[in-house]
Design a protein around this motif. Structure first.
Motif, PDB file in Angstrom:
ATOM      1  N   UNK A 249       0.613  -1.014   0.319  1.00 10.22           N
ATOM      2  CA  UNK A 249       0.234  -0.207   0.199  1.00 10.22           C
ATOM      3  C   UNK A 249       0.948   1.102  -0.386  1.00 10.22           C
ATOM      4  N   UNK A 250       0.493   2.448  -0.523  1.00 10.84           N
ATOM      5  CA  UNK A 250       1.326   3.888  -0.755  1.00 10.84           C
ATOM      6  C   UNK A 250       0.073   4.444  -0.746  1.00 10.84           C
ATOM      7  N   UNK A 251       0.667   5.575  -0.368  1.00  7.71           N
ATOM      8  CA  UNK A 251      -0.095   7.008  -0.452  1.00  7.71           C
ATOM      9  C   UNK A 251       1.406   8.105  -0.529  1.00  7.71           C
ATOM     10  N   UNK A 252       0.973   9.476  -0.667  1.00 10.19           N
ATOM     11  CA  UNK A 252       1.609  10.378  -1.289  1.00 10.19           C
ATOM     12  C   UNK A 252       1.798  11.466   0.020  1.00 10.19           C
ATOM     13  N   UNK A 253       0.721  11.174   1.380  1.00 10.12           N
ATOM     14  CA  UNK A 253       1.233  11.912   2.178  1.00 10.12           C
ATOM     15  C   UNK A 253       1.717  11.014   3.645  1.00 10.12           C
ATOM     16  N   UNK A 254       2.881  10.820   4.224  1.00 11.28           N
ATOM     17  CA  UNK A 254       3.108   9.665   4.996  1.00 11.28           C
ATOM     18  C   UNK A 254       2.242   9.655   6.053  1.00 11.28           C
ATOM     19  N   UNK A 255       2.121  11.165   6.964  1.00  9.21           N
ATOM     20  CA  UNK A 255       1.308  10.863   8.077  1.00  9.21           C
ATOM     21  C   UNK A 255       0.440  10.096   7.817  1.00  9.21           C
ATOM     22  N   UNK A 256      -0.920  10.654   6.577  1.00  9.69           N
ATOM     23  CA  UNK A 256      -2.752   9.614   6.088  1.00  9.69           C
ATOM     24  C   UNK A 256      -1.840   8.522   5.883  1.00  9.69           C
ATOM     25  N   UNK A 257      -1.344   8.123   5.010  1.00  8.02           N
ATOM     26  CA  UNK A 257      -0.801   6.460   5.284  1.00  8.02           C
ATOM     27  C   UNK A 257      -1.099   5.773   6.337  1.00  8.02           C
ATOM     28  N   UNK A 258       0.281   5.900   7.278  1.00  8.31           N
ATOM     29  CA  UNK A 258       0.305   5.748   8.462  1.00  8.31           C
ATOM     30  C   UNK A 258      -0.907   5.433   9.142  1.00  8.31           C
ATOM     31  N   UNK A 259      -1.554   6.505   9.181  1.00  8.79           N
ATOM     32  CA  UNK A 259      -2.557   6.160  10.404  1.00  8.79           C
ATOM     33  C   UNK A 259      -4.362   5.360   9.418  1.00  8.79           C
ATOM     34  N   UNK A 260      -3.959   5.579   8.824  1.00  7.55           N
ATOM     35  CA  UNK A 260      -5.320   4.921   7.749  1.00  7.55           C
ATOM     36  C   UNK A 260      -5.342   3.225   7.563  1.00  7.55           C
ATOM     37  N   UNK A 261      -3.996   3.134   7.414  1.00  4.81           N
ATOM     38  CA  UNK A 261      -3.430   1.559   7.985  1.00  4.81           C
ATOM     39  C   UNK A 261      -3.638   1.262   9.635  1.00  4.81           C
ATOM     40  N   UNK A 262      -3.153   2.181  10.399  1.00  8.38           N
ATOM     41  CA  UNK A 262      -3.627   2.068  11.651  1.00  8.38           C
ATOM     42  C   UNK A 262      -4.890   1.223  11.643  1.00  8.38           C
ATOM     43  N   UNK A 263      -5.479   2.301  11.914  1.00 10.93           N
ATOM     44  CA  UNK A 263      -7.332   2.845  11.514  1.00 10.93           C
ATOM     45  C   UNK A 263      -8.255   1.100  10.757  1.00 10.93           C
ATOM     46  N   UNK A 264      -7.172   1.218   9.610  1.00 13.66           N
ATOM     47  CA  UNK A 264      -7.900  -0.107   8.469  1.00 13.66           C
ATOM     48  C   UNK A 264      -7.810  -1.277   9.942  1.00 13.66           C
ATOM     49  N   UNK A 265      -6.426  -1.515  10.042  1.00 11.19           N
ATOM     50  CA  UNK A 265      -6.044  -2.729  11.227  1.00 11.19           C
ATOM     51  C   UNK A 265      -7.078  -2.477  12.198  1.00 11.19           C
ATOM     52  N   UNK A 266      -7.549  -1.490  12.768  1.00  6.16           N
ATOM     53  CA  UNK A 266      -8.374  -1.714  14.055  1.00  6.16           C
ATOM     54  C   UNK A 266      -9.580  -1.843  13.412  1.00  6.16           C
ATOM     55  N   UNK A 267     -10.208  -1.830  12.526  1.00  8.68           N
ATOM     56  CA  UNK A 267     -11.750  -2.216  12.596  1.00  8.68           C
ATOM     57  C   UNK A 267     -12.121  -2.493  11.215  1.00  8.68           C
ATOM     58  N   UNK A 268     -11.798  -2.516  10.323  1.00  8.81           N
ATOM     59  CA  UNK A 268     -11.912  -2.915   9.025  1.00  8.81           C
ATOM     60  C   UNK A 268     -11.357  -4.248   8.246  1.00  8.81           C
ATOM     61  N   UNK A 269      -9.826  -4.354   8.523  1.00 11.01           N
ATOM     62  CA  UNK A 269      -9.009  -4.980   7.549  1.00 11.01           C
ATOM     63  C   UNK A 269      -7.598  -5.516   8.196  1.00 11.01           C
ATOM     64  N   UNK A 270      -7.323  -6.929   8.010  1.00 13.80           N
ATOM     65  CA  UNK A 270      -5.914  -7.316   8.015  1.00 13.80           C
ATOM     66  C   UNK A 270      -4.929  -6.446   7.602  1.00 13.80           C
ATOM     67  N   UNK A 271      -3.860  -5.894   8.691  1.00 10.99           N
ATOM     68  CA  UNK A 271      -2.913  -4.822   7.986  1.00 10.99           C
ATOM     69  C   UNK A 271      -1.739  -6.140   8.246  1.00 10.99           C
ATOM     70  N   UNK A 272      -1.062  -6.938   7.537  1.00  5.43           N
ATOM     71  CA  UNK A 272      -0.472  -8.027   7.439  1.00  5.43           C
ATOM     72  C   UNK A 272       1.459  -7.796   7.009  1.00  5.43           C
ATOM     73  N   UNK A 273       1.660  -8.383   7.279  1.00  4.14           N
ATOM     74  CA  UNK A 273       3.115  -8.071   6.197  1.00  4.14           C
ATOM     75  C   UNK A 273       2.937  -9.120   5.155  1.00  4.14           C
ATOM     76  N   UNK A 274       3.435  -8.329   4.204  1.00  4.01           N
ATOM     77  CA  UNK A 274       3.531  -9.400   2.579  1.00  4.01           C
ATOM     78  C   UNK A 274       3.737 -10.218   2.437  1.00  4.01           C
ATOM     79  N   UNK A 275       5.207 -11.317   3.643  1.00  2.00           N
ATOM     80  CA  UNK A 275       5.648 -12.558   4.050  1.00  2.00           C
ATOM     81  C   UNK A 275       4.499 -13.265   4.508  1.00  2.00           C
ATOM     82  N   UNK A 276       3.818 -12.790   5.077  1.00  2.00           N
ATOM     83  CA  UNK A 276       1.785 -13.747   5.420  1.00  2.00           C
ATOM     84  C   UNK A 276       1.554 -13.602   4.466  1.00  2.00           C
ATOM     85  N   UNK A 277       1.228 -12.435   3.415  1.00  2.00           N
ATOM     86  CA  UNK A 277       0.191 -13.271   2.517  1.00  2.00           C
ATOM     87  C   UNK A 277       0.704 -14.170   1.460  1.00  2.00           C
ATOM     88  N   UNK A 278       2.077 -13.917   1.245  1.00  2.00           N
ATOM     89  CA  UNK A 278       2.513 -14.666   0.179  1.00  2.00           C
ATOM     90  C   UNK A 278       2.487 -16.265   1.287  1.00  2.00           C
TER      91      UNK A 278
END
Length: 240
Positions: free
Chosen positions: A198-227
């Motif tokens: 995943x990527x974004x142009x804004x560093x803070x927005x990228x990090x906090x959105x991943x945090x929030x998505x991982x909290x409530x809506x998705x599993x944000x996991x290492x690519x190694x785990x998905x592989x």
């Protein structure tokens, strides 16, 4: 917080950490058994024509997301090859507009690049980057709004293919990836975001959105785990 350091850790306050620990958010939802890989808007107008400083890249494409985009492409390519080996469904979005931009709607009035031509369909700018280029049998979903579910055939294709797990990659974390992840969760798909894809142009927005998505809506996991998960999946057999 989780024991493994996460990229959002440096943006959280001590209060945030205490609330996270006490509130019960962030449980791992896990993988299902019928996955699809989804590559969201990994186009030249978001990635640039090669890795470069974002402020340089913005001179050509004002949607540019910096060198992090091409770093993510390498991780996506790894998952793409595994998905192809297992004959799993692979979806792409094309975020593009017609030449007169009349299909942009209110977006034209929301940002200063609403009338620029690097969003026109059929141009180099809106093509998927070459390392991830779709094949004829892949699914290309044209969209005009952030979520790929909005106003498209995406959901009907997922139903037809009996998908239960969506692996979401691409950009931007705070925009189209987030909107699609929330809708995927709302439709009861197991929703997985490989962190490095995943990527974004804004560093803070990228990090906090991943945090929030991982909290409530998705599993944000290492690519190694998905592989590892994709390697464990049986090859999909096409039905007539």
């Amino acid at each position: 917080m989780e024991e493994r350091p996460r990229l959002w850790d440096r943006f959280l306050t001590e209060r945030d950490r205490q609330v996270y620990a006490a509130s019960g958010y962030g449980k791992r939802g896990g993988f299902g058994s019928r996955p699809a890989l989804f590559i969201i808007d990994v186009q030249y107008n978001f990635c640039g024509d090669g890795p470069e400083d974002i402020l340089d890249g913005l001179r050509t494409y004002r949607t540019h997301c910096g060198p992090e985009a091409w770093a993510a492409v390498a991780h996506i390519e790894r998952l793409l090859l595994l998905a192809r080996e297992k004959n799993l469904p692979i979806f792409y979005t094309e975020s593009a507009r017609r030449a007169d931009l009349r299909d942009s709607g209110v977006q034209v009035g929301k940002n200063h690049r609403g009338h620029e031509k690097t969003v026109i369909e059929g141009t180099h700018a809106t093509r998927v980057v070459a390392p991830l280029a779709p094949r004829p049998q892949d699914y290309l979903i044209g969209k005009r709004k952030p979520s790929c579910f909005f106003g498209t055939l995406f959901m009907s294709q997922l139903n037809f293919l009996d998908i239960d797990t969506l692996i979401l990659t691409g950009c931007t974390t705070s925009g189209c990836l987030r909107a699609t992840a929330v809708d995927a969760y709302s439709y009861n798909f197991k929703t997985i975001i490989p962190e490095e894809t995943a990527f974004d142009r804004f560093e803070a927005s990228h990090a906090i959105n991943l945090f929030d998505l991982n909290c409530k809506y998705a599993d944000v996991v290492p690519t190694d785990d998905v592989a590892a998960y994709l390697r464990s999946c049986p090859a999909r057999v096409e039905t007539p």
